[in-house]
Design a protein around this motif. Structure first.
Motif, PDB file in Angstrom:
ATOM      1  N   LEU A   1      -5.574   3.444  -1.244  1.00 29.34           N
ATOM      2  CA  LEU A   1      -4.187   2.970  -1.159  1.00 29.34           C
ATOM      3  C   LEU A   1      -4.081   1.534  -1.673  1.00 29.34           C
ATOM      4  CD1 LEU A   1      -3.157   4.424   2.305  1.00 29.34           C
ATOM      5  CD2 LEU A   1      -1.951   4.860   0.146  1.00 29.34           C
ATOM      6  N   ALA A   2      -5.036   0.696  -1.279  1.00 29.23           N
ATOM      7  CA  ALA A   2      -5.031  -0.705  -1.708  1.00 29.23           C
ATOM      8  C   ALA A   2      -5.236  -0.800  -3.224  1.00 29.23           C
ATOM      9  CB  ALA A   2      -6.110  -1.493  -0.962  1.00 29.23           C
ATOM     10  N   ARG A   3      -6.188  -0.044  -3.747  1.00 23.71           N
ATOM     11  CA  ARG A   3      -6.460  -0.064  -5.190  1.00 23.71           C
ATOM     12  C   ARG A   3      -5.245   0.410  -5.979  1.00 23.71           C
ATOM     13  NH1 ARG A   3      -9.933   4.490  -6.585  1.00 23.71           N
ATOM     14  NH2 ARG A   3      -7.886   5.429  -6.687  1.00 23.71           N
ATOM     15  N   ASP A   4      -4.685   1.542  -5.565  1.00 22.59           N
ATOM     16  CA  ASP A   4      -3.528   2.089  -6.273  1.00 22.59           C
ATOM     17  C   ASP A   4      -2.319   1.159  -6.157  1.00 22.59           C
ATOM     18  OD1 ASP A   4      -5.218   4.209  -6.763  1.00 22.59           O
ATOM     19  OD2 ASP A   4      -4.057   5.687  -5.614  1.00 22.59           O
ATOM     20  N   GLY A   5      -2.115   0.591  -4.984  1.00 21.49           N
ATOM     21  CA  GLY A   5      -1.002  -0.346  -4.785  1.00 21.49           C
ATOM     22  C   GLY A   5      -1.156  -1.573  -5.659  1.00 21.49           C
ATOM     23  N   TYR A   6      -2.370  -2.109  -5.714  1.00 18.35           N
ATOM     24  CA  TYR A   6      -2.622  -3.289  -6.548  1.00 18.35           C
ATOM     25  C   TYR A   6      -2.352  -2.971  -8.018  1.00 18.35           C
ATOM     26  CZ  TYR A   6      -4.907  -6.931  -9.140  1.00 18.35           C
ATOM     27  OH  TYR A   6      -5.152  -7.935 -10.036  1.00 18.35           O
ATOM     28  N   ARG A   7      -2.894  -1.869  -8.480  1.00 21.31           N
ATOM     29  CA  ARG A   7      -2.716  -1.488  -9.892  1.00 21.31           C
ATOM     30  C   ARG A   7      -1.250  -1.258 -10.216  1.00 21.31           C
ATOM     31  NH1 ARG A   7      -7.859   2.636 -10.618  1.00 21.31           N
ATOM     32  NH2 ARG A   7      -9.444   1.013 -10.704  1.00 21.31           N
ATOM     33  N   TYR A   8      -0.548  -0.611  -9.314  1.00 26.85           N
ATOM     34  CA  TYR A   8       0.868  -0.327  -9.536  1.00 26.85           C
ATOM     35  C   TYR A   8       1.682  -1.623  -9.571  1.00 26.85           C
ATOM     36  CZ  TYR A   8       5.496   1.694  -9.093  1.00 26.85           C
ATOM     37  OH  TYR A   8       6.804   2.041  -9.311  1.00 26.85           O
ATOM     38  N   MET A   9       1.445  -2.498  -8.594  1.00 28.33           N
ATOM     39  CA  MET A   9       2.238  -3.717  -8.493  1.00 28.33           C
ATOM     40  C   MET A   9       1.943  -4.713  -9.617  1.00 28.33           C
ATOM     41  SD  MET A   9       4.191  -2.962  -6.106  1.00 28.33           S
ATOM     42  CE  MET A   9       5.089  -4.499  -5.917  1.00 28.33           C
ATOM     43  N   THR A  10       0.754  -4.689 -10.150  1.00 30.14           N
ATOM     44  CA  THR A  10       0.410  -5.659 -11.194  1.00 30.14           C
ATOM     45  C   THR A  10       0.498  -5.076 -12.597  1.00 30.14           C
ATOM     46  OG1 THR A  10      -1.935  -5.147 -11.004  1.00 30.14           O
ATOM     47  CG2 THR A  10      -1.093  -7.015  -9.686  1.00 30.14           C
ATOM     48  N   GLY A  11       0.642  -3.749 -12.674  1.00 26.94           N
ATOM     49  CA  GLY A  11       0.654  -3.106 -13.989  1.00 26.94           C
ATOM     50  C   GLY A  11       2.025  -2.655 -14.398  1.00 26.94           C
TER      51      GLY A  11
ATOM     52  N   LEU B   1       0.804  -1.226   0.000  1.00 30.01           N
ATOM     53  CA  LEU B   1       0.000   0.000   0.000  1.00 30.01           C
ATOM     54  C   LEU B   1       0.836   1.276   0.000  1.00 30.01           C
ATOM     55  CD1 LEU B   1      -2.064  -2.205   0.713  1.00 30.01           C
ATOM     56  CD2 LEU B   1      -3.111  -0.592   2.271  1.00 30.01           C
ATOM     57  N   THR B   2       2.140   1.157   0.149  1.00 31.14           N
ATOM     58  CA  THR B   2       2.969   2.357   0.265  1.00 31.14           C
ATOM     59  C   THR B   2       3.829   2.619  -0.969  1.00 31.14           C
ATOM     60  OG1 THR B   2       4.777   1.131   1.319  1.00 31.14           O
ATOM     61  CG2 THR B   2       3.099   2.103   2.764  1.00 31.14           C
ATOM     62  N   ILE B   3       3.750   1.754  -1.980  1.00 30.98           N
ATOM     63  CA  ILE B   3       4.695   1.817  -3.103  1.00 30.98           C
ATOM     64  C   ILE B   3       4.221   2.634  -4.305  1.00 30.98           C
ATOM     65  CG2 ILE B   3       3.965  -0.344  -4.159  1.00 30.98           C
ATOM     66  CD1 ILE B   3       7.480  -0.264  -3.965  1.00 30.98           C
ATOM     67  N   ALA B   4       2.935   2.745  -4.509  1.00 34.40           N
ATOM     68  CA  ALA B   4       2.431   3.481  -5.677  1.00 34.40           C
ATOM     69  C   ALA B   4       2.810   4.959  -5.577  1.00 34.40           C
ATOM     70  CB  ALA B   4       0.912   3.334  -5.787  1.00 34.40           C
ATOM     71  N   PRO B   5       3.028   5.620  -6.717  1.00 34.81           N
ATOM     72  CA  PRO B   5       3.390   7.038  -6.700  1.00 34.81           C
ATOM     73  C   PRO B   5       2.348   7.920  -5.999  1.00 34.81           C
ATOM     74  CG  PRO B   5       3.713   6.109  -8.890  1.00 34.81           C
ATOM     75  CD  PRO B   5       3.031   5.066  -8.071  1.00 34.81           C
ATOM     76  N   THR B   6       1.108   7.473  -5.936  1.00 33.07           N
ATOM     77  CA  THR B   6       0.037   8.239  -5.302  1.00 33.07           C
ATOM     78  C   THR B   6      -0.024   8.044  -3.791  1.00 33.07           C
ATOM     79  OG1 THR B   6      -1.454   6.402  -5.752  1.00 33.07           O
ATOM     80  CG2 THR B   6      -1.419   8.195  -7.371  1.00 33.07           C
ATOM     81  N   ALA B   7       0.802   7.167  -3.242  1.00 32.89           N
ATOM     82  CA  ALA B   7       0.696   6.792  -1.827  1.00 32.89           C
ATOM     83  C   ALA B   7       1.002   7.925  -0.852  1.00 32.89           C
ATOM     84  CB  ALA B   7       1.586   5.592  -1.527  1.00 32.89           C
ATOM     85  N   GLY B   8       2.007   8.736  -1.146  1.00 37.19           N
ATOM     86  CA  GLY B   8       2.438   9.781  -0.210  1.00 37.19           C
ATOM     87  C   GLY B   8       1.328  10.673   0.306  1.00 37.19           C
ATOM     88  N   PRO B   9       0.617  11.372  -0.592  1.00 37.07           N
ATOM     89  CA  PRO B   9      -0.458  12.255  -0.136  1.00 37.07           C
ATOM     90  C   PRO B   9      -1.595  11.490   0.560  1.00 37.07           C
ATOM     91  CG  PRO B   9       0.107  12.692  -2.435  1.00 37.07           C
ATOM     92  CD  PRO B   9       0.860  11.476  -2.023  1.00 37.07           C
ATOM     93  N   LEU B  10      -1.868  10.272   0.101  1.00 37.41           N
ATOM     94  CA  LEU B  10      -2.932   9.483   0.732  1.00 37.41           C
ATOM     95  C   LEU B  10      -2.541   9.075   2.147  1.00 37.41           C
ATOM     96  CD1 LEU B  10      -4.038   7.234  -2.272  1.00 37.41           C
ATOM     97  CD2 LEU B  10      -5.364   9.062  -1.197  1.00 37.41           C
ATOM     98  N   LEU B  11      -1.285   8.688   2.333  1.00 38.86           N
ATOM     99  CA  LEU B  11      -0.827   8.280   3.666  1.00 38.86           C
ATOM    100  C   LEU B  11      -0.968   9.414   4.671  1.00 38.86           C
ATOM    101  CD1 LEU B  11       2.263   6.167   2.634  1.00 38.86           C
ATOM    102  CD2 LEU B  11       0.214   5.323   3.802  1.00 38.86           C
ATOM    103  N   GLU B  12      -0.795  10.654   4.212  1.00 41.24           N
ATOM    104  CA  GLU B  12      -0.947  11.808   5.106  1.00 41.24           C
ATOM    105  C   GLU B  12      -2.388  11.952   5.596  1.00 41.24           C
ATOM    106  OE1 GLU B  12       0.635  15.358   3.329  1.00 41.24           O
ATOM    107  OE2 GLU B  12       2.525  14.348   2.820  1.00 41.24           O
ATOM    108  N   LYS B  13      -3.345  11.451   4.819  1.00 42.63           N
ATOM    109  CA  LYS B  13      -4.769  11.563   5.166  1.00 42.63           C
ATOM    110  C   LYS B  13      -5.314  10.303   5.833  1.00 42.63           C
ATOM    111  CE  LYS B  13      -5.637  14.274   0.990  1.00 42.63           C
ATOM    112  NZ  LYS B  13      -6.297  14.258  -0.303  1.00 42.63           N
ATOM    113  N   LEU B  14      -4.495   9.256   5.911  1.00 42.28           N
ATOM    114  CA  LEU B  14      -4.982   7.954   6.377  1.00 42.28           C
ATOM    115  C   LEU B  14      -5.409   7.938   7.836  1.00 42.28           C
ATOM    116  CD1 LEU B  14      -5.535   4.987   5.761  1.00 42.28           C
ATOM    117  CD2 LEU B  14      -3.136   4.512   6.272  1.00 42.28           C
ATOM    118  N   GLY B  15      -4.624   8.556   8.695  1.00 43.71           N
ATOM    119  CA  GLY B  15      -4.910   8.487  10.125  1.00 43.71           C
ATOM    120  C   GLY B  15      -3.739   7.850  10.860  1.00 43.71           C
ATOM    121  N   LYS B  16      -4.031   7.274  12.021  1.00 44.05           N
ATOM    122  CA  LYS B  16      -2.991   6.740  12.900  1.00 44.05           C
ATOM    123  C   LYS B  16      -2.406   5.435  12.345  1.00 44.05           C
ATOM    124  CE  LYS B  16      -2.285   5.507  17.726  1.00 44.05           C
ATOM    125  NZ  LYS B  16      -2.951   5.205  18.980  1.00 44.05           N
TER     126      LYS B  16
END
Length: 141
Positions: free
Chosen positions: A125-135, A86-101
């Motif tokens: 995060l899960a959707r983007d991570g899946y797409r990134y890792m499989t695409g 969930l942390t590897i996709a290029p979109t992860a950074g901004p999403l992680l800031e909004k995720l919570g604890k």
């Protein structure tokens, strides 16, 4: 020969989750199972004894080590939920800031309980991570 000791098994992920003794961790694992199946479109598969994974990708490193791993997944551990991919996709950074604890590891995200995080952000995060890792996954050489 086998580079990755964590390989798919024939264990039923739902059966594994039903055996999780901590009630909150078990309930959270059931939510993650449904969420990750939905965002990946893949059935859950046990990878090794404790990781519930969705989809897979092939990796090869400069060292020659290669293998397959789950694209995204989770493990309901005694201390927390470990979330993978969930942390590897290029979109992860901004999403992680909004995720919570949560806490970040080298390639994992650790969450004490799902009540601590925004489930919509987690699903993205899960959707983007899946797409990134499989695409479009390229390991640099």
């Amino acid at each position: 020969m086998s580079a990755n000791k964590t390989a798919p098994t024939a264990v039923d992920p739902a059966q594994f989750i039903s055996a999780v003794s901590h009630p909150t961790r078990r309930a959270d694992a059931e939510v993650l199972l449904r969420m990750m199946e939905e965002v990946s479109g893949e059935p859950a598969v046990m990878w090794g004894p404790t990781i519930v994974g969705f989809g897979s990708y092939h990796y090869k490193y400069e060292s020659g080590r290669e293998g397959d791993a789950s694209a995204i997944g989770f493990s309901p551990r005694a201390a927390n939920l470990a979330l993978y991919g969930l942390t590897i996709a290029p979109t992860a950074g901004p999403l992680l800031e909004k995720l919570g604890k949560c806490k970040r590891g080298a390639s994992c995200l650790y969450v004490n309980k799902l009540a601590d995080v925004d489930l919509d952000v987690l699903a993205r995060l899960a959707r983007d991570g899946y797409r990134y890792m499989t695409g479009v996954v390229h390991h640099s050489s």
